[in-house]
Design an enzyme around this catalytic site. Structure first.
Site, PDB file in Angstrom:
ATOM      1  N   TYR A 168       0.845  -1.208   0.000  1.00 56.82           N
ATOM      2  CA  TYR A 168       0.000   0.000   0.000  1.00 56.82           C
ATOM      3  C   TYR A 168       0.881   1.259   0.000  1.00 56.82           C
ATOM      4  O   TYR A 168       0.690   2.179  -0.808  1.00 56.82           O
ATOM      5  CB  TYR A 168      -0.925  -0.008   1.227  1.00 56.82           C
ATOM      6  CG  TYR A 168      -1.883   1.166   1.278  1.00 56.82           C
ATOM      7  CD1 TYR A 168      -3.083   1.142   0.574  1.00 56.82           C
ATOM      8  CD2 TYR A 168      -1.592   2.301   2.031  1.00 56.82           C
ATOM      9  CE1 TYR A 168      -3.969   2.218   0.608  1.00 56.82           C
ATOM     10  CE2 TYR A 168      -2.472   3.383   2.077  1.00 56.82           C
ATOM     11  CZ  TYR A 168      -3.657   3.333   1.368  1.00 56.82           C
ATOM     12  OH  TYR A 168      -4.532   4.402   1.405  1.00 56.82           O
ATOM     13  N   ALA A 202     -12.069   8.937   8.419  1.00 59.15           N
ATOM     14  CA  ALA A 202     -13.136   8.014   8.834  1.00 59.15           C
ATOM     15  C   ALA A 202     -13.967   7.593   7.630  1.00 59.15           C
ATOM     16  O   ALA A 202     -14.832   8.329   7.157  1.00 59.15           O
ATOM     17  CB  ALA A 202     -14.019   8.695   9.870  1.00 59.15           C
ATOM     18  N   THR A 203     -13.672   6.413   7.067  1.00 57.66           N
ATOM     19  CA  THR A 203     -14.424   5.842   5.938  1.00 57.66           C
ATOM     20  C   THR A 203     -14.531   4.336   6.169  1.00 57.66           C
ATOM     21  O   THR A 203     -13.836   3.787   7.033  1.00 57.66           O
ATOM     22  CB  THR A 203     -13.695   6.051   4.590  1.00 57.66           C
ATOM     23  OG1 THR A 203     -12.553   5.166   4.551  1.00 57.66           O
ATOM     24  CG2 THR A 203     -13.254   7.475   4.359  1.00 57.66           C
TER      25      THR A 203
HETATM   26  N1  LIG Z   1      -9.646   6.318   4.554  1.00 57.92           N
HETATM   27  C1  LIG Z   1      -8.404   6.732   4.765  1.00 57.92           C
HETATM   28  O1  LIG Z   1      -7.939   6.879   5.901  1.00 57.92           O
HETATM   29  C2  LIG Z   1      -7.516   7.049   3.580  1.00 57.92           C
HETATM   30  C3  LIG Z   1      -6.313   7.700   3.838  1.00 57.92           C
HETATM   31  C4  LIG Z   1      -5.490   8.015   2.779  1.00 57.92           C
HETATM   32  C5  LIG Z   1      -5.846   7.675   1.497  1.00 57.92           C
HETATM   33  N2  LIG Z   1      -7.030   7.023   1.269  1.00 57.92           N
HETATM   34  C6  LIG Z   1      -7.344   6.689  -0.120  1.00 57.92           C
HETATM   35  O2  LIG Z   1      -8.569   7.287  -0.481  1.00 57.92           O
HETATM   36  C7  LIG Z   1      -9.170   6.530  -1.529  1.00 57.92           C
HETATM   37  C8  LIG Z   1     -10.619   6.235  -1.146  1.00 57.92           C
HETATM   38  O3  LIG Z   1     -10.616   5.422   0.016  1.00 57.92           O
HETATM   39  P1  LIG Z   1     -11.825   5.395   1.073  1.00 57.92           P
HETATM   40  O4  LIG Z   1     -11.219   5.506   2.415  1.00 57.92           O
HETATM   41  O5  LIG Z   1     -12.866   6.322   0.651  1.00 57.92           O
HETATM   42  O6  LIG Z   1     -12.252   3.872   0.916  1.00 57.92           O
HETATM   43  P2  LIG Z   1     -13.651   3.198   0.549  1.00 57.92           P
HETATM   44  O7  LIG Z   1     -13.397   1.741   0.632  1.00 57.92           O
HETATM   45  O8  LIG Z   1     -14.742   3.801   1.347  1.00 57.92           O
HETATM   46  O9  LIG Z   1     -13.882   3.626  -0.982  1.00 57.92           O
HETATM   47  C9  LIG Z   1     -13.098   3.102  -2.027  1.00 57.92           C
HETATM   48  C10 LIG Z   1     -14.011   2.830  -3.205  1.00 57.92           C
HETATM   49  O10 LIG Z   1     -13.189   2.387  -4.300  1.00 57.92           O
HETATM   50  C11 LIG Z   1     -13.874   1.340  -4.953  1.00 57.92           C
HETATM   51  N3  LIG Z   1     -12.938   0.466  -5.659  1.00 57.92           N
HETATM   52  C12 LIG Z   1     -11.987  -0.319  -5.126  1.00 57.92           C
HETATM   53  N4  LIG Z   1     -11.367  -1.007  -6.091  1.00 57.92           N
HETATM   54  C13 LIG Z   1     -11.955  -0.664  -7.265  1.00 57.92           C
HETATM   55  C14 LIG Z   1     -11.747  -1.057  -8.614  1.00 57.92           C
HETATM   56  N5  LIG Z   1     -10.821  -1.972  -8.937  1.00 57.92           N
HETATM   57  N6  LIG Z   1     -12.497  -0.492  -9.579  1.00 57.92           N
HETATM   58  C15 LIG Z   1     -13.476   0.415  -9.245  1.00 57.92           C
HETATM   59  N7  LIG Z   1     -13.724   0.809  -7.979  1.00 57.92           N
HETATM   60  C16 LIG Z   1     -12.959   0.277  -6.998  1.00 57.92           C
HETATM   61  C17 LIG Z   1     -14.573   0.590  -3.836  1.00 57.92           C
HETATM   62  O11 LIG Z   1     -15.635  -0.234  -4.343  1.00 57.92           O
HETATM   63  C18 LIG Z   1     -15.036   1.709  -2.926  1.00 57.92           C
HETATM   64  O12 LIG Z   1     -16.334   2.137  -3.234  1.00 57.92           O
HETATM   65  C19 LIG Z   1      -8.312   5.262  -1.695  1.00 57.92           C
HETATM   66  O13 LIG Z   1      -7.447   5.426  -2.785  1.00 57.92           O
HETATM   67  C20 LIG Z   1      -7.542   5.220  -0.400  1.00 57.92           C
HETATM   68  O14 LIG Z   1      -6.329   4.516  -0.543  1.00 57.92           O
HETATM   69  C21 LIG Z   1      -7.876   6.708   2.278  1.00 57.92           C
END
Ligand SMILES: NC(=O)c1ccc[n+]([C@@H]2O[C@H](COP(=O)([O-])OP(=O)(O)OC[C@H]3O[C@@H](n4cnc5c(N)ncnc54)[C@H](O)[C@@H]3O)[C@@H](O)[C@H]2O)c1
Length: 262
Positions: A168, A202-203
């Site tokens: 990651y 928070a997700t």
């Molecule tokens: N939540 C955190 O703390 C955090 C921190 C830093 C970065 N991020 C990044 O933010 C982005 C969104 O994450 P989030 O926390 O909202 O997670 P989340 O799981 O709520 O949302 C991610 C979405 O991406 C979709 N997805 C995953 N793989 C896919 C694919 N192959 N094709 C199409 N859709 C796909 C999922 O179905 C989901 O709806 C990600 O890239 C994550 O790495 C999140």
């Protein structure tokens, strides 16, 4: 005396703009998609989810008076992305804005990680961002330019204490540098490419089993002493996409409550 004919609040106006958001069925992508619509954009929503995530996002957008289309697709499939962009342009209009938020996270000690686990995450988080940018930029180049925001992570800058997620972290560092590289390839053709690197947010991603017990630690480790709310990703995304950021490209905007300062 400077020229003050510029209407500053209008810089953030996205009325008449067409956007595509990947990962729009949940979390950060979902909230940003709704935020773009609240600023006036019509939005194509792409996600691989089979639940009602995309429908919920679309409902909020239609309630805000904007158009939305739902596209069930996987960002690892190049032809699906080309089809998604074509559908966006035929149903909504010329694409000039994109947010690529689709991504996954998981963890395992490096010495135990199977090649499959490594490769699947890289395919979604890194190759998926490249294929998304490629499909979007092909349309934007034809349309005279545009703006792309890729969602990276502070994990592309620091190593999260206590989380064994080498794949990651590497994928997110890759997203940041890939975005700078794309920004430079397209800098003279009107496309800006930037990243947002969220801190702990928070997700649903953070409700996966290996994370839940760590939430308190995440809050303590963050200088602001809390996790981000998805609402707090909207302003940075609107800024980077909009004319307010017309001279901003190749930048990684950390939205981390100060995490990377310590
Ligand atoms: N939540 C955190 O703390 C955090 C921190 C830093 C970065 N991020 C990044 O933010 C982005 C969104 O994450 P989030 O926390 O909202 O997670 P989340 O799981 O709520 O949302 C991610 C979405 O991406 C979709 N997805 C995953 N793989 C896919 C694919 N192959 N094709 C199409 N859709 C796909 C999922 O179905 C989901 O709806 C990600 O890239 C994550 O790495 C999140």
């Amino acid at each position: 005396m400077p020229d003050i004919t510029l209407n500053a609040p209008k810089l953030f106006d996205l009325r008449g703009r067409i956007a595509i958001v990947t990962g729009a069925g949940s979390g950060i992508g979902q909230r940003i998609a709704i935020g773009l619509a609240q600023c006036g954009a019509d939005v194509a929503l792409l996600d691989r989810r089979t639940d009602d995530g995309l429908a919920q996002t679309a409902k909020h957008i239609r309630d805000a008076g904007r158009r939305a289309i739902e596209i069930a697709a996987d960002v690892t499939t190049k032809s699906s992305l080309a089809d998604a962009v074509a559908q966006t342009e035929s149903e909504l209009g010329s694409l000039t804005l994109a947010v690529n938020a689709a991504g996954i996270a998981n963890a395992k000690p490096a010495e135990e990680m199977e090649e499959d686990q490594y490769q699947t995450l890289m395919d979604i988080n890194l190759k998926g961002i490249f294929l998304s940018c490629q499909a979007e930029a092909r349309a934007m180049l034809k349309n005279g330019g545009g703006s792309i925001v890729n969602i990276a992570s502070m994990s592309g800058v620091i190593v999260n204490r206590g989380l064994s997620q080498v794949h990651y972290n590497a994928s997110k560092a890759g997203v940041i540098h890939m975005s700078k590289s794309l920004a430079m390839e397209w800098v003279d053709r009107g496309i800006r490419v930037n990243t947002i690197s969220p801190g702990y947010t928070a997700t649903p991603m953070n409700t996966r089993p290996e994370m839940v017990h760590q939430t308190k630690l995440f809050e303590e480790q963050t200088p602001m002493q809390r996790m981000a709310n998805v609402d707090e990703m909207v302003g940075p995304a609107v800024f980077l996409l909009s004319n307010a950021a017309s001279f901003v490209t190749g930048v990684d905007l950390l939205v981390d409550g100060g995490f990377c300062c310590w």
